[in-house]
Design an enzyme around this catalytic site. Sequence first.
Site, PDB file in Angstrom:
ATOM      1  N   SER A  20       0.832  -1.207   0.000  1.00 40.01           N
ATOM      2  CA  SER A  20       0.000   0.000   0.000  1.00 40.01           C
ATOM      3  C   SER A  20       0.865   1.255   0.000  1.00 40.01           C
ATOM      4  O   SER A  20       1.984   1.263   0.519  1.00 40.01           O
ATOM      5  CB  SER A  20      -0.878  -0.008   1.253  1.00 40.01           C
ATOM      6  N   TYR A  59      -2.343  -0.669  10.711  1.00 37.99           N
ATOM      7  CA  TYR A  59      -2.520  -1.264   9.386  1.00 37.99           C
ATOM      8  C   TYR A  59      -1.349  -0.908   8.475  1.00 37.99           C
ATOM      9  O   TYR A  59      -0.734  -1.766   7.846  1.00 37.99           O
ATOM     10  CB  TYR A  59      -3.832  -0.794   8.745  1.00 37.99           C
ATOM     11  N   LYS A  71       2.000  -3.271   6.662  1.00 37.45           N
ATOM     12  CA  LYS A  71       2.481  -3.303   5.276  1.00 37.45           C
ATOM     13  C   LYS A  71       3.979  -3.030   5.215  1.00 37.45           C
ATOM     14  O   LYS A  71       4.714  -3.672   4.461  1.00 37.45           O
ATOM     15  CB  LYS A  71       1.707  -2.293   4.416  1.00 37.45           C
TER      16      LYS A  71
END
Length: 352
Positions: free
Chosen positions: A129, A154, A158
């Site tokens: 991302s 989150y 990544k």
Amino acid sequence: MDDKNKVLVTGGAGYIGSHTVVELVAAGYTPVIIDNYSNAEPSVLKGIEKIAGTPIKFYEGDCNDVSYVENLLRTEKNIQGIIHFAAYKAVGESVLEPVKYYENNIGSLLVLLKLMKKYNIPDIVFSSSCTVYGQPDQLPVTEKTPKKPAESPYGNTKQVCEEILEDTVNSYFQNKNEQHNLKAIALRYFNPVGAHPSSLIGELPLGVPNNLVPFITQTAVGLREKIVVFGDNYNTPDGTCIRDYIHVVDLAKAHVKALEYLSNQEKAQFFDTFNIGTGGGNTVLEVIKTFEKVSDQKLNYEIGPRREGDVEQIYANVEKSNTVLGWQAILGLEESLRDSWAWQLALKKANE
């Protein structure tokens, strides 16, 4: 389709995964899906099969369950590559439940890497991302743009998963006695939007959407009262945040290109990252106005306060994806919003 082109797609019933499965079939691959339906609906498989024109092998299971995944790999011989989508992805939820996100998003990758070595699977494409960049100092961001501290657990998962992939590749490179090949690509998505033009698959947010476009379409169809635009005093042309909106079909095709690139990569150990976006950005208000234009619907929206953690503006430099992978975004914002609206109308009709 040939067994030698068999690909395991984790989270393959999800939004991006389902579209990628369709593109894999179109490119001559044999996708095998594993999904636990934590953020997907069983009806998606029917849509995929209708578009693809062929049955798709599906396993309902959790990628953190090492024995389940191992049994799958024993059953499905000759898997040549993995596309790893399976992860929790709600930024706000990750702030409230960080352990859930670290356990699932990082744990599932570790399970796959262990089993890839055991079953001699060489290639993995990882769903990353643009959140790894945080609030960049310069735009557009390239793959060499320094990573900033993650804005959420989150986003941190990544970053950590990319580091795990790179460290694992490097460990095999350093250990001359290690026979296992590992070639990995992390695709750094910008903002996926749109739906398949058939309106048979699209984004199916569970509960209140976290993303702008599903909130727009749900408001237009009457499921939501209004849209709140979080802040209009940013340093942008109209004061609202800028994002790089990439059509999900273009994004899906990038995974096929990445898989092809890995299979043709001569190095035994290889890791690289690629931005997957359009190369430009649109403000929130531009998205709202463009939707009103393509749908002929008037949206009820209001300006609210800024939202904690929102990046002011980010969009991609995609030169590397264009030249190295031979991929580029074809579809624009109007096509993306038109397909999103058609998908929302199809859902409404199915539920009537």
